[in-house]
Design a protein around this motif. Structure first.
Motif, PDB file in Angstrom:
ATOM      1  N   MET A 219       0.837  -1.202   0.000  1.00 55.52           N
ATOM      2  CA  MET A 219       0.000   0.000   0.000  1.00 55.52           C
ATOM      3  C   MET A 219       0.865   1.242   0.000  1.00 55.52           C
ATOM      4  O   MET A 219       2.025   1.205   0.414  1.00 55.52           O
ATOM      5  CB  MET A 219      -0.886   0.015   1.247  1.00 55.52           C
ATOM      6  CG  MET A 219      -1.962  -1.046   1.233  1.00 55.52           C
ATOM      7  SD  MET A 219      -2.998  -0.915   2.686  1.00 55.52           S
ATOM      8  CE  MET A 219      -3.872  -2.487   2.566  1.00 55.52           C
ATOM      9  N   ALA A 220       0.253   2.328  -0.465  1.00 55.32           N
ATOM     10  CA  ALA A 220       0.941   3.611  -0.397  1.00 55.32           C
ATOM     11  C   ALA A 220       0.106   4.559   0.453  1.00 55.32           C
ATOM     12  O   ALA A 220       0.370   4.744   1.635  1.00 55.32           O
ATOM     13  CB  ALA A 220       1.180   4.157  -1.785  1.00 55.32           C
ATOM     14  N   CYS A 221      -0.980   5.120  -0.139  1.00 59.53           N
ATOM     15  CA  CYS A 221      -1.766   6.097   0.635  1.00 59.53           C
ATOM     16  C   CYS A 221      -2.590   5.432   1.731  1.00 59.53           C
ATOM     17  O   CYS A 221      -2.821   6.021   2.774  1.00 59.53           O
ATOM     18  CB  CYS A 221      -2.675   6.898  -0.291  1.00 59.53           C
ATOM     19  SG  CYS A 221      -4.077   5.947  -0.923  1.00 59.53           S
ATOM     20  N   GLY A 222      -3.075   4.217   1.483  1.00 58.36           N
ATOM     21  CA  GLY A 222      -3.869   3.511   2.492  1.00 58.36           C
ATOM     22  C   GLY A 222      -5.297   4.002   2.611  1.00 58.36           C
ATOM     23  O   GLY A 222      -6.047   3.530   3.454  1.00 58.36           O
ATOM     24  N   GLY A 224      -7.413   4.879  -0.401  1.00 62.55           N
ATOM     25  CA  GLY A 224      -8.200   4.859  -1.626  1.00 62.55           C
ATOM     26  C   GLY A 224      -7.839   5.898  -2.667  1.00 62.55           C
ATOM     27  O   GLY A 224      -8.547   6.055  -3.655  1.00 62.55           O
ATOM     28  N   ALA A 225      -6.736   6.593  -2.498  1.00 61.99           N
ATOM     29  CA  ALA A 225      -6.443   7.700  -3.406  1.00 61.99           C
ATOM     30  C   ALA A 225      -5.424   7.380  -4.498  1.00 61.99           C
ATOM     31  O   ALA A 225      -5.392   8.043  -5.530  1.00 61.99           O
ATOM     32  CB  ALA A 225      -5.946   8.894  -2.594  1.00 61.99           C
ATOM     33  N   CYS A 226      -4.579   6.366  -4.314  1.00 64.06           N
ATOM     34  CA  CYS A 226      -3.433   6.228  -5.228  1.00 64.06           C
ATOM     35  C   CYS A 226      -3.471   4.989  -6.133  1.00 64.06           C
ATOM     36  O   CYS A 226      -2.704   4.874  -7.059  1.00 64.06           O
ATOM     37  CB  CYS A 226      -2.137   6.204  -4.426  1.00 64.06           C
ATOM     38  SG  CYS A 226      -1.864   4.634  -3.573  1.00 64.06           S
ATOM     39  N   TYR A 227      -4.350   4.059  -5.880  1.00 61.79           N
ATOM     40  CA  TYR A 227      -4.488   2.828  -6.690  1.00 61.79           C
ATOM     41  C   TYR A 227      -3.243   1.934  -6.647  1.00 61.79           C
ATOM     42  O   TYR A 227      -3.012   1.158  -7.550  1.00 61.79           O
ATOM     43  CB  TYR A 227      -4.853   3.169  -8.137  1.00 61.79           C
ATOM     44  CG  TYR A 227      -6.255   3.701  -8.264  1.00 61.79           C
ATOM     45  CD1 TYR A 227      -7.306   2.852  -8.614  1.00 61.79           C
ATOM     46  CD2 TYR A 227      -6.525   5.033  -8.021  1.00 61.79           C
ATOM     47  CE1 TYR A 227      -8.596   3.335  -8.691  1.00 61.79           C
ATOM     48  CE2 TYR A 227      -7.819   5.529  -8.103  1.00 61.79           C
ATOM     49  CZ  TYR A 227      -8.847   4.674  -8.448  1.00 61.79           C
ATOM     50  OH  TYR A 227     -10.129   5.153  -8.522  1.00 61.79           O
ATOM     51  N   ALA A 228      -2.453   2.030  -5.585  1.00 57.98           N
ATOM     52  CA  ALA A 228      -1.265   1.160  -5.473  1.00 57.98           C
ATOM     53  C   ALA A 228      -1.642  -0.259  -5.086  1.00 57.98           C
ATOM     54  O   ALA A 228      -0.824  -1.160  -5.176  1.00 57.98           O
ATOM     55  CB  ALA A 228      -0.307   1.734  -4.426  1.00 57.98           C
ATOM     56  N   CYS A 229      -2.877  -0.446  -4.644  1.00 57.62           N
ATOM     57  CA  CYS A 229      -3.221  -1.708  -3.975  1.00 57.62           C
ATOM     58  C   CYS A 229      -4.361  -2.455  -4.666  1.00 57.62           C
ATOM     59  O   CYS A 229      -5.045  -3.228  -4.021  1.00 57.62           O
ATOM     60  CB  CYS A 229      -3.642  -1.397  -2.541  1.00 57.62           C
ATOM     61  SG  CYS A 229      -5.124  -0.378  -2.505  1.00 57.62           S
ATOM     62  N   LYS A 244      -9.957  -1.556  -4.644  1.00 59.50           N
ATOM     63  CA  LYS A 244      -8.798  -1.130  -3.866  1.00 59.50           C
ATOM     64  C   LYS A 244      -8.794  -1.875  -2.534  1.00 59.50           C
ATOM     65  O   LYS A 244      -9.756  -1.797  -1.763  1.00 59.50           O
ATOM     66  CB  LYS A 244      -8.849   0.381  -3.634  1.00 59.50           C
ATOM     67  CG  LYS A 244      -8.537   1.167  -4.901  1.00 59.50           C
ATOM     68  CD  LYS A 244      -8.864   2.624  -4.756  1.00 59.50           C
ATOM     69  CE  LYS A 244     -10.334   2.861  -4.939  1.00 59.50           C
ATOM     70  NZ  LYS A 244     -10.754   4.245  -4.899  1.00 59.50           N
ATOM     71  N   CYS A 246      -7.087  -1.385   0.099  1.00 55.44           N
ATOM     72  CA  CYS A 246      -6.971  -0.595   1.333  1.00 55.44           C
ATOM     73  C   CYS A 246      -8.306  -0.099   1.844  1.00 55.44           C
ATOM     74  O   CYS A 246      -8.543  -0.126   3.046  1.00 55.44           O
ATOM     75  CB  CYS A 246      -6.007   0.570   1.156  1.00 55.44           C
ATOM     76  SG  CYS A 246      -6.584   1.847   0.031  1.00 55.44           S
TER      77      CYS A 246
END
Ligand code: FES
Length: 259
Positions: A219-222, A224-229, A244, A246
């Motif tokens: 995860m990055a932002c954790g 829901g904002a960055c779509y890393a997950c 997502k 997170c």
């Protein structure tokens, strides 16, 4: 979800690279659902991202929440070097958590975890017991050396253990433990690596109505904002739809997402 400077009240090593850390603060009042996580800022300016760590135990009376984490890199190493009295910038609680509305008195609930997916299952098991249900724990570790919380889980209920190298319990993985289990429980809750979650899904999807899987994700932002997950949906032929982990997870019903 809120953010707070929480105070570390205890920190101890459980096994090589595995630590238990308890933090105290008003944020604990927001915590009630098991399977959620907190997002902790590393107190070092060159490490920008927060680290998501699952909640292992909630103690409303003491105003504390406990976490168990494994050192995976610089961020978690910094956490492990902190002491009681130090402060951490914490956001949370985050994620959906396990849904227990279908758990009833007298139910048997299989609680299945592997490696560093095991910690949130402790709070889950306590909550299952509080509902009058019977947890049976199936825990998998790489080896005896990196085992932790055996006694704590045994104190809550029946606990079966497997190690990959056979140094303790059954030689093999959690799937081996489950294959040897003969009853059909009312619910199966699991947290761990995707390979283990796939095995749980294959064994119980269609046989048990209430199967919930908690995914481990980078995860990055954790929030829901960055779509890393993102993960993908099983019933989506286009492969375009995603969720997502997170904030729409980390827990999904078996059969919903591609593992
Ligand atoms: Fe940023 Fe999930 S970590 S959207």
């Amino acid at each position: 979800m809120k953010q707070e400077m929480m105070e570390i009240t205890s920190q101890r090593q459980l096994a090589p690279r595995i630590y238990e850390m308890t933090v105290k603060g008003a944020l604990v009042e927001q915590m009630s659902v098991s399977g959620q996580f907190i997002h902790i800022r590393v107190p070092r300016n060159d490490l920008l991202l927060r680290r998501p760590i699952s909640i292992n135990n909630i103690d409303h009376e003491a105003g504390t929440c406990r976490t168990i984490y494994r050192i995976e890199g610089d961020g978690t190493r910094v956490f492990s070097e902190m002491k009681a009295g130090d402060k951490l910038d914490v956001m949370g609680p985050l994620g959906n958590g396990f849904q227990l509305s279908d758990i009833h008195e007298g139910d048997t609930v299989y609680i299945v975890g592997g490696g560093i997916g095991i910690p949130p299952l402790y709070e889950l098991s306590k909550q299952v017991i509080a509902l009058g249900a019977r947890p049976v724990h199936f825990l998998g570790y790489a080896s005896k050396e990196v085992m932790y919380y055996e006694e704590e889980f045994r104190a809550l209920g029946e606990t079966r253990i497997a190690t990959d190298d056979g140094t303790y319990g059954v030689h093999g993985n959690v799937g081996n433990l489950l294959l040897a289990a003969s009853e059909i429980p009312q619910a199966v809750f699991s947290c761990g690596a995707n390979g283990m979650l796939r095995a749980v899904e294959q064994l119980y999807l269609g046989k048990v109505n209430n199967v919930q899987l908690s995914l481990e994700a980078r995860m990055a932002c954790g929030m829901g904002a960055c779509y890393a997950c993102v993960c993908h949906l099983q019933d989506d032929e286009t492969g375009q739809k995603s969720l997502k982990i997170c904030d729409e997870g980390p827990i999904f019903p078996a059969g919903k997402v591609v593992l």
